[in-house]
Structure formats: C-alpha cells, structure tokens
Design a protein around this motif. Sequence first.
Motif, PDB file in Angstrom:
ATOM      1  N   LYS A 171       0.715  -1.197   0.019  1.00  0.00           N
ATOM      2  CA  LYS A 171       0.003  -0.076  -0.006  1.00  0.00           C
ATOM      3  C   LYS A 171       0.711   1.227  -0.085  1.00  0.00           C
ATOM      4  CE  LYS A 171      -3.924  -2.147   2.121  1.00  0.00           C
ATOM      5  NZ  LYS A 171      -5.412  -1.795   2.119  1.00  0.00           N
ATOM      6  N   PRO A 172       0.477   2.120  -0.935  1.00  0.00           N
ATOM      7  CA  PRO A 172       1.210   3.519  -0.860  1.00  0.00           C
ATOM      8  C   PRO A 172       1.293   4.119   0.423  1.00  0.00           C
ATOM      9  CG  PRO A 172       0.118   3.054  -2.947  1.00  0.00           C
ATOM     10  CD  PRO A 172      -0.426   2.116  -1.776  1.00  0.00           C
ATOM     11  N   SER A 173       2.127   4.926   0.713  1.00  0.00           N
ATOM     12  CA  SER A 173       1.814   5.894   1.907  1.00  0.00           C
ATOM     13  C   SER A 173       1.071   7.125   1.578  1.00  0.00           C
ATOM     14  CB  SER A 173       3.075   6.216   2.606  1.00  0.00           C
ATOM     15  OG  SER A 173       4.061   6.902   1.529  1.00  0.00           O
ATOM     16  N   TYR A 174       1.337   7.527   0.322  1.00  0.00           N
ATOM     17  CA  TYR A 174       0.388   8.511  -0.164  1.00  0.00           C
ATOM     18  C   TYR A 174       0.279   8.421  -1.895  1.00  0.00           C
ATOM     19  CZ  TYR A 174       4.369  11.641  -1.305  1.00  0.00           C
ATOM     20  OH  TYR A 174       5.391  12.145  -1.440  1.00  0.00           O
ATOM     21  N   ILE A 175      -0.670   8.856  -2.435  1.00  0.00           N
ATOM     22  CA  ILE A 175      -1.031   9.188  -3.837  1.00  0.00           C
ATOM     23  C   ILE A 175      -1.388  10.561  -3.876  1.00  0.00           C
ATOM     24  CG2 ILE A 175      -2.089   8.666  -5.813  1.00  0.00           C
ATOM     25  CD1 ILE A 175      -2.554   5.621  -4.546  1.00  0.00           C
ATOM     26  N   LEU A 176      -0.573  11.573  -4.899  1.00  0.00           N
ATOM     27  CA  LEU A 176      -1.042  12.868  -5.044  1.00  0.00           C
ATOM     28  C   LEU A 176      -1.488  13.048  -6.648  1.00  0.00           C
ATOM     29  CD1 LEU A 176       1.850  15.145  -3.422  1.00  0.00           C
ATOM     30  CD2 LEU A 176      -0.625  14.669  -2.653  1.00  0.00           C
ATOM     31  N   GLU A 177      -2.606  13.772  -6.752  1.00  0.00           N
ATOM     32  CA  GLU A 177      -2.731  14.052  -8.094  1.00  0.00           C
ATOM     33  C   GLU A 177      -2.646  15.562  -8.249  1.00  0.00           C
ATOM     34  OE1 GLU A 177      -6.962  13.346 -10.791  1.00  0.00           O
ATOM     35  OE2 GLU A 177      -6.999  14.785  -9.024  1.00  0.00           O
ATOM     36  N   ASP A 178      -1.700  15.895  -9.300  1.00  0.00           N
ATOM     37  CA  ASP A 178      -1.243  17.204  -9.503  1.00  0.00           C
ATOM     38  C   ASP A 178      -1.858  17.739 -10.793  1.00  0.00           C
ATOM     39  OD1 ASP A 178      -0.001  19.690  -9.321  1.00  0.00           O
ATOM     40  OD2 ASP A 178       1.987  18.795  -9.658  1.00  0.00           O
ATOM     41  N   LYS A 179      -3.105  18.650 -10.550  1.00  0.00           N
ATOM     42  CA  LYS A 179      -3.762  19.165 -11.641  1.00  0.00           C
ATOM     43  C   LYS A 179      -3.250  20.442 -11.800  1.00  0.00           C
ATOM     44  CE  LYS A 179      -8.111  16.526 -11.965  1.00  0.00           C
ATOM     45  NZ  LYS A 179      -9.753  16.717 -12.166  1.00  0.00           N
ATOM     46  N   GLU A 180      -3.112  20.641 -13.119  1.00  0.00           N
ATOM     47  CA  GLU A 180      -2.627  22.114 -13.569  1.00  0.00           C
ATOM     48  C   GLU A 180      -3.677  22.389 -14.815  1.00  0.00           C
ATOM     49  OE1 GLU A 180       1.334  23.141 -14.042  1.00  0.00           O
ATOM     50  OE2 GLU A 180       2.027  22.075 -12.230  1.00  0.00           O
ATOM     51  N   ILE A 181      -3.809  23.693 -15.333  1.00  0.00           N
ATOM     52  CA  ILE A 181      -4.712  23.837 -16.403  1.00  0.00           C
ATOM     53  C   ILE A 181      -4.538  22.973 -17.581  1.00  0.00           C
ATOM     54  CG2 ILE A 181      -5.322  25.662 -18.176  1.00  0.00           C
ATOM     55  CD1 ILE A 181      -5.436  27.577 -15.856  1.00  0.00           C
ATOM     56  N   LEU A 182      -3.170  22.843 -18.004  1.00  0.00           N
ATOM     57  CA  LEU A 182      -2.816  22.005 -19.166  1.00  0.00           C
ATOM     58  C   LEU A 182      -2.457  20.545 -18.871  1.00  0.00           C
ATOM     59  CD1 LEU A 182      -0.984  24.981 -21.089  1.00  0.00           C
ATOM     60  CD2 LEU A 182      -3.595  24.285 -21.391  1.00  0.00           C
ATOM     61  N   SER A 183      -2.094  20.361 -17.507  1.00  0.00           N
ATOM     62  CA  SER A 183      -1.842  18.787 -17.602  1.00  0.00           C
ATOM     63  C   SER A 183      -2.133  18.238 -16.157  1.00  0.00           C
ATOM     64  CB  SER A 183      -0.110  18.903 -17.661  1.00  0.00           C
ATOM     65  OG  SER A 183       0.417  19.482 -16.417  1.00  0.00           O
ATOM     66  N   THR A 184      -2.053  17.078 -16.037  1.00  0.00           N
ATOM     67  CA  THR A 184      -2.264  16.132 -14.628  1.00  0.00           C
ATOM     68  C   THR A 184      -1.215  15.282 -14.775  1.00  0.00           C
ATOM     69  OG1 THR A 184      -4.722  16.628 -15.109  1.00  0.00           O
ATOM     70  CG2 THR A 184      -4.019  14.900 -13.584  1.00  0.00           C
ATOM     71  N   GLU A 185      -0.753  15.028 -13.441  1.00  0.00           N
ATOM     72  CA  GLU A 185       0.321  14.433 -13.158  1.00  0.00           C
ATOM     73  C   GLU A 185       0.016  13.595 -11.821  1.00  0.00           C
ATOM     74  OE1 GLU A 185       4.054  16.301 -13.082  1.00  0.00           O
ATOM     75  OE2 GLU A 185       4.338  16.051 -15.225  1.00  0.00           O
ATOM     76  N   TYR A 186       0.501  12.544 -11.430  1.00  0.00           N
ATOM     77  CA  TYR A 186       0.436  11.678 -10.423  1.00  0.00           C
ATOM     78  C   TYR A 186       1.461  11.037  -9.694  1.00  0.00           C
ATOM     79  CZ  TYR A 186      -4.461  11.120 -12.557  1.00  0.00           C
ATOM     80  OH  TYR A 186      -5.564  11.330 -12.944  1.00  0.00           O
ATOM     81  N   LYS A 187       1.577  11.339  -8.396  1.00  0.00           N
ATOM     82  CA  LYS A 187       2.853  10.887  -7.724  1.00  0.00           C
ATOM     83  C   LYS A 187       2.258   9.935  -6.567  1.00  0.00           C
ATOM     84  CE  LYS A 187       6.051  13.867  -7.202  1.00  0.00           C
ATOM     85  NZ  LYS A 187       6.853  15.241  -6.719  1.00  0.00           N
ATOM     86  N   VAL A 188       3.136   8.816  -6.625  1.00  0.00           N
ATOM     87  CA  VAL A 188       2.817   7.818  -5.584  1.00  0.00           C
ATOM     88  C   VAL A 188       4.097   7.532  -4.874  1.00  0.00           C
ATOM     89  CG1 VAL A 188       2.123   5.200  -5.362  1.00  0.00           C
ATOM     90  CG2 VAL A 188       1.211   6.615  -7.304  1.00  0.00           C
TER      91      VAL A 188
END
Length: 147
Positions: free
Chosen positions: A49-66
């Motif tokens: 299990k990940p300790s956290y998952i982030l969704e990073d939304k910007e106007i032109l893109s979305t990225e995820y960090k686990v």
Amino acid sequence: MRTKLKLAVYVIAGLMIGFSSNAQKTVIKKEALPANAQTFLKTHFGSKKPSYILEDKEILSTEYKVQFDNKIEIEFDKKGNWKEVDAKIGKVPKSIIPKKIASYIKANFPKEDVTKIEIETSGYETKLTNGLELKFNMKGDFIKIDK
C-alpha cells in the motif's frame, strides 16, 4: 508603442500567475489512478500500500505521484504511464528496468543497483548506487555516461 509593450508584458505576467495559482494537489485513493498506473503498481509492487498518492492538476496537464513507505516514489502522466521511479533509499525493482538496460548494467557495473530510472522523450536515464547516470535510447542501447 512602449505603453502597448508594457501592457502586453503585464497581461502575460498576470496570465502566468493565474495559471500557476490554479495548480492543485489532491490526495487520492489508488482506485482513482488511471488504469495504466494501477496495473503498473500491481505488477511491480503487488499488494504493497502506498503511503500517499497525489494528483497534481494544472490547467494544461495532470500528473500523479505515488510514494511507498520505503521512500520509492513513482511519477505518472495523465494517462497513467510511468515517467520516473526514484528509490530515495534502496533500489528500483528490477522488473521495471527494461531487459536490455538491465543486461548492460549487469555486464558493466555488476556491483551497482539502479536507484532511479526516468523515461524522457529521447530515451531512458538511470542513476546507479555509485552516483553515475547512464543514458540509453528508447531501444535500450547505451548512449553515454553523465555525471
């Protein structure tokens, strides 16, 4: 003419500040990741299990960090394709490293492990436990050593 130029600069600066202020990081659940990212995590990390998952939304893109408890951090693009795997302490799982790259590293640096691998537009970049950074093309052919 100068006042029009100044006005244009102020408008552009205002738009850039507006775009950057709309960036939004949100903690999400594993099930909210794109399917490709979920498959990648299941394949290479099993039931951990990940300790956290982030969704990073910007106007032109979305990225995820686990990030996992062992400090391995994975970045995904908006479609869930991995971009980078960084083992801050430890090593990148061997199953993630393309076979041709793993073979090259094993043959030329048999005592070293990969601590980071990144996919760039021109190919792969890996970092070894000895600090060397190796570049490979998209086919996995060695290109050069960066330090």
